[in-house]
Write a protein that holds these residues in place. Sequence first.
Motif: not given
Length: 375
Positions: A244-267
């Motif tokens: 299981d692999l995950t990656a995420s980020l979030a950006l905060y400025r004043g009252n604004w927030s922006l976020g994104a994330s990704y996940r990958k699973t494999y056998v």
Amino acid sequence: MKFYKCCFFFYFLFTSLALAKDTSFSFNGSSNLLYGYSDVSSPYEALNKNNNYVGTIRLNSSVEHDFNDNYRFSLYFDLMAGSGLELQNYTNGSWGKEIYGVFETPFGQFVAGESLNAAAQLQAETPAYGPLGINNSSIVDFIKNPNWQRRNHGYTSFQTLNSTAMNTDGVAPKISYYSPQFANTIFAFSYVPDTYSRTGLINKFAHYARKDAYIAALYNETDLGFADLVTSLGYGIYQKNDKDLTASLALYRGNWSLGASYRKTYVDGNDYSITHNSQNIKLPDFFDNYREGQAWSAGIGYRFGPLKTSLSYFESQADNTRNKDEIIMFANDFQINKYLNLYAIAAHVNFRGIDSSFYDNNKGYAFVTGFGINF
């Protein structure tokens, strides 16, 4: 009877400890009462209700003891229950409990008990305000997703990932370590001796259900000058299950927030293969299809006084089949006072199953309103 005995035991334990010197006790809770109207495409109307009512409650209690300025031990005991839920994903079906302890030291934080793993705990937030969320979203209580099923009697089938957070093991009992922050970075590790939990993705009758897991995570906070940036990475080894692999980020400025994330699973070659054809009713075809797939989410949020509003998107898909999920959600959370919140949410979903049968697919809109009580 076991449930009530457990409640009384921890009530008396917390009360007695709270009377000790340097020990504090806290109790709080919340409840959400929601109504949703769903309008699905014509092929799926026979399998969906237009009107849905959902109620949830959560009770949180804790006791904290300070040994000195550098060492503290905290014990948490949380209860939750719900009605009208499509996925019965509490630890005991329609109700659940989480018990865990936290030991804070100058050398890091140690956590043991029923809690999320380190990668899930440190995941950067994708803005999705209100009670439904965009990862592991409760929108399925109002428009059900044939790809995600968990009912009584052990029936569990996740043909796609339902979250970009690493939630395969849910709150299965585990031991976790979180390092002190160094250069704005935290390293964390979790060991899970038994990965099955009703709060996760694993069917308890799967061959790998009782295997262990190792999970590592990195978390970083950076001041960019014009905004604050949070990033996280996670990697999990679920024995005989998947990677299981995950990656995420979030950006905060004043009252604004922006976020994104990704996940990958494999056998990989040492794991059990995905179940394509099963003769066991408790292990339906493709019940563990989530083990080879990917998911991503993104959202933008804004806070203005007592109002929080967000627009978010979630997508997951299987690598080897046509199964796919899409959720677009516009959510508003208005805080009347410290005790009461009002919600207004609109969402569009498109759930695609293993084939074109209307039993395996769903598509439409949901409009949810209600209120939350905090105490």
